[in-house]
Write an enzyme that holds these catalytic residues in place. Structure first.
Site, PDB file in Angstrom:
ATOM      1  N   CYS A 239      -4.343  -5.773  -3.416  1.00 42.67           N
ATOM      2  CA  CYS A 239      -3.142  -6.583  -3.190  1.00 42.67           C
ATOM      3  C   CYS A 239      -2.995  -7.803  -4.093  1.00 42.67           C
ATOM      4  O   CYS A 239      -2.041  -7.907  -4.869  1.00 42.67           O
ATOM      5  CB  CYS A 239      -3.096  -7.020  -1.728  1.00 42.67           C
ATOM      6  SG  CYS A 239      -3.115  -5.641  -0.549  1.00 42.67           S
TER       7      CYS A 239
ATOM      8  N   ASP B  34       0.815  -1.227   0.000  1.00 45.88           N
ATOM      9  CA  ASP B  34       0.000   0.000   0.000  1.00 45.88           C
ATOM     10  C   ASP B  34       0.847   1.274   0.000  1.00 45.88           C
ATOM     11  O   ASP B  34       0.401   2.328   0.475  1.00 45.88           O
ATOM     12  CB  ASP B  34      -0.947   0.044   1.206  1.00 45.88           C
ATOM     13  CG  ASP B  34      -2.091  -0.940   1.109  1.00 45.88           C
ATOM     14  OD1 ASP B  34      -2.002  -1.878   0.308  1.00 45.88           O
ATOM     15  OD2 ASP B  34      -3.074  -0.789   1.862  1.00 45.88           O
TER      16      ASP B  34
ATOM     17  N   HIS C   1       0.206 -12.584  -2.327  1.00 43.72           N
ATOM     18  CA  HIS C   1      -0.850 -12.413  -1.340  1.00 43.72           C
ATOM     19  C   HIS C   1      -1.156 -13.790  -0.759  1.00 43.72           C
ATOM     20  O   HIS C   1      -1.434 -14.736  -1.500  1.00 43.72           O
ATOM     21  CB  HIS C   1      -2.106 -11.817  -1.966  1.00 43.72           C
ATOM     22  CG  HIS C   1      -3.126 -11.404  -0.949  1.00 43.72           C
ATOM     23  ND1 HIS C   1      -3.089 -10.182  -0.325  1.00 43.72           N
ATOM     24  CD2 HIS C   1      -4.188 -12.063  -0.428  1.00 43.72           C
ATOM     25  CE1 HIS C   1      -4.094 -10.099   0.533  1.00 43.72           C
ATOM     26  NE2 HIS C   1      -4.770 -11.227   0.495  1.00 43.72           N
TER      27      HIS C   1
END
Length: 575
Positions: free
Chosen positions: A73, A35, A127
């Site tokens: 993500c 992020d 992820h």
């Protein structure tokens, strides 16, 4: 016993050549933040304190305009690590594994592993969960099982001490680390493990590919409290454009549902979907985000200084990037989940010893640790800066090229059956020869799914079955052009004639993407021109042609047209 002397000599020669080839193979340290927007000193942010990443950038090729393919993500990481766009991985949420769901695509670490590299994952690289087969794609991508910091299990628990003295699951969660379980935090543990692995490779002849994924600045902002001192709240400022743009189509807005779920945000009783966060709390969010960036920067500094101290910096390529950005109040939005620059633009930095910097054996260390708490300021100076638009799908072909492994071939238009190919471009020539000025033809493509034309509780992250609209966004040097098109989740087909909304931003005059001028143009002629294109013309080319048509056509005002389309578009209606 008879010995074939010639065969022995040939074997010795082959062994010598193999050893020499291995000695020339560069190690790779691949660092991914979570992020992280381009809020770094080396990207011109005047507020952030990021001296270690800035120092890395001063010795690297820095791409100033790099873009993710989807601002969330799992889809972004899978896309980057396979060099396949989300429409090829068919991953738009967190709930499928590309090798089963779309195709058996080779990943970056898998490619390096096939070339003799020892590949290892620390922290959040893929992820975790279904999107990487609950194994982080082991054993395909990694030589050993991936490492995840044990303390991450507490990340979504009530770990934040509130004003009432009780523990809460807050968004803002600066903590005394000694009071946390185990006296540590996930990124501290990941750095410790990565340092241990680096030390274990010093005397090993096999090259390594070490991927380290830091969890910050992802929410919650559970970070060491001392980093807040770098950003006194009285010095923090609101986003320059904190209001929802007047002509933003409702389908384009992300209602930041994950932020709303945090205990401290729920107490604010913010109306859904547009209700603004109180200004004092906005300032605190921005303060904590920047503090999280500085905390992550310190971990990068620990990694790089270890690499240097072990004598590995002169033979290790370092890549630093992020999966996507994060809105800090721009357009009245928070979190990711959109197609705006603040969520799709990411840092992309390549350190290549002997190429991006000259090694000085007698000089100071390459990567000294810079304590951000005592030395927060660092002046970034570097002539190796790329300004043209690039994408995260470019990382695979570029990294494999500069490592000397050969570049995967470009993917055909339909590549579901191709295990090894790249949808990105090889940027390696930029490292040695630089850019030849502005390349107006270079563009990036991002996309984001929505369940409806108006904001819903699942607008930020709809499950595949709920996706009804797909927003495709083209970013060029001077423009961002986005079309929100009808999408069938069962067939993965987009209907190019089913236009729900559009956005067009003239970045020279509107760098913040606040003034959508899409409705100022006459779409009828352009639609007719697009309708006669053969079906073999792909969406990306169609959008390029449409953008060119808009830029050469007059607006409705200049052509004496206008009317109901303007009202429909402003209200999110279909045009």
């Amino acid at each position: 016993m008879y010995v074939d002397v010639r065969a022995l000599r040939l074997l010795l020669v082959l062994q010598t050549l193999t050893a020499a080839a291995r000695a020339e193979m560069k190690n790779v340290l691949f660092i991914v933040a979570d992020d992280l927007r381009t809020s770094l000193g080396c990207y011109g942010d005047p507020v952030v304190k990021s001296p270690n990443i800035d120092h890395l950038a001063s010795k690297s090729q820095v791409f100033l305009n790099a873009y993710a393919q989807q601002a969330v993500c799992a889809p972004s990481r899978t896309s980057m690590l396979t060099s396949r766009r989300p429409d090829t991985t068919r991953l738009y949420d967190f709930k499928s594994y590309w090798r089963v769901h779309s195709g058996n695509y080779t990943t970056i670490p898998q490619y390096f592993k096939s070339k003799g590299y020892f590949t290892v994952s620390v922290g959040k690289v893929f992820h975790p969960g279904i999107a990487s087969n609950h194994t982080d794609d082991y054993p395909y991508s990694w030589s050993i099982p991936a490492y995840h910091p044990p303390s991450f299990r507490y990340e979504k628990e009530k770990m934040c001490k509130g004003e009432d003295g009780k523990l809460h699951a807050n968004l803002l969660c600066a903590v005394n680390v000694t009071e946390q379980p185990g006296g540590t935090l996930p990124d501290l543990e990941s750095t410790d493990e990565a340092v241990r692995l680096l030390k274990s490779r010093v005397n090993n002849d096999d090259p390594f590919f070490l991927a380290v994924g830091f969890h910050k600045p992802h929410i919650p902002f559970r970070i060491p409290q001392e980093y807040l001192s770098l950003y006194p709240i009285e010095q923090m400022k609101l986003a320059p454009d904190p209001d929802v743009p007047k002509h933003l189509p409702p389908v384009a807005y992300n209602p930041w549902t994950d932020v709303r779920k945090r205990d401290d945000v729920q107490k604010l009783n913010i109306s859904f979907p547009y209700g603004p966060i109180p200004k004092d709390f906005q300032l605190r969010i921005r303060q904590h985000y920047y503090a999280a960036v500085s905390y992550m920067d310190a971990q990068v500094g620990r990694l790089l200084s270890t690499l240097d101290a072990l004598g590995l910096a002169d033979n290790t390529v370092v890549v630093f990037t992020s999966d996507h950005g994060w809105s800090l109040g721009e357009h009245g939005e928070w979190a990711k989940y959109s197609n705006f620059d603040v969520t799709t633009r990411v840092p992309l930095i390549f350190f290549v010893p002997g190429v991006t910097t000259f090694l000085d054996w007698q000089g100071p260390s390459t990567f000294p640790f810079i304590d951000v708490l005592t030395q927060p300021e660092y002046s970034f100076q570097n002539g190796k800066v790329g300004k043209n638009v690039v994408e995260l799908v470019d990382v695979f072909p570029t990294l494999s090229s500069i490592a000397g492994l050969g570049t995967p071939q470009s993917c055909p238009d339909v590549s579901f059956q191709e295990e090894l190919c790249a949808e990105g471009r090889n940027l390696a020539n930029t490292f040695r020869y630089g850019e030849r000025g502005v390349n107006e033809e270079a563009v990036s493509f991002s996309q984001y799914p929505r369940p409806a034309d108006t904001p819903q509780v699942n607008s930020d992250l709809p499950d595949l079955k709920d996706i009804k609209v797909m927003g495709y966004s083209l970013r060029s040097w001077d423009y961002r052009y986005t079309l929100w098109l009808g999408f069938d989740p069962k067939t993965f087909q987009v209907n190019v004639s089913d236009i729900h909304a559009g956005e067009l931003y003239m970045l020279a005059d509107d760098p913040g993407e606040d003034n959508n001028v899409y409705t100022a143009f006459d779409h009828s002629v352009i639609k007719k021109n697009m309708a006669i294109l053969p079906p073999t013309v792909g969406l990306q080319m169609r959008m390029k042609l449409q953008l060119l048509s808009y830029l050469t056509a007059g607006t409705k005002t200049s052509t004496g047209q206008g009317g109901q389309d303007d009202a429909n578009q402003t209200d999110g209606g279909r045009n």
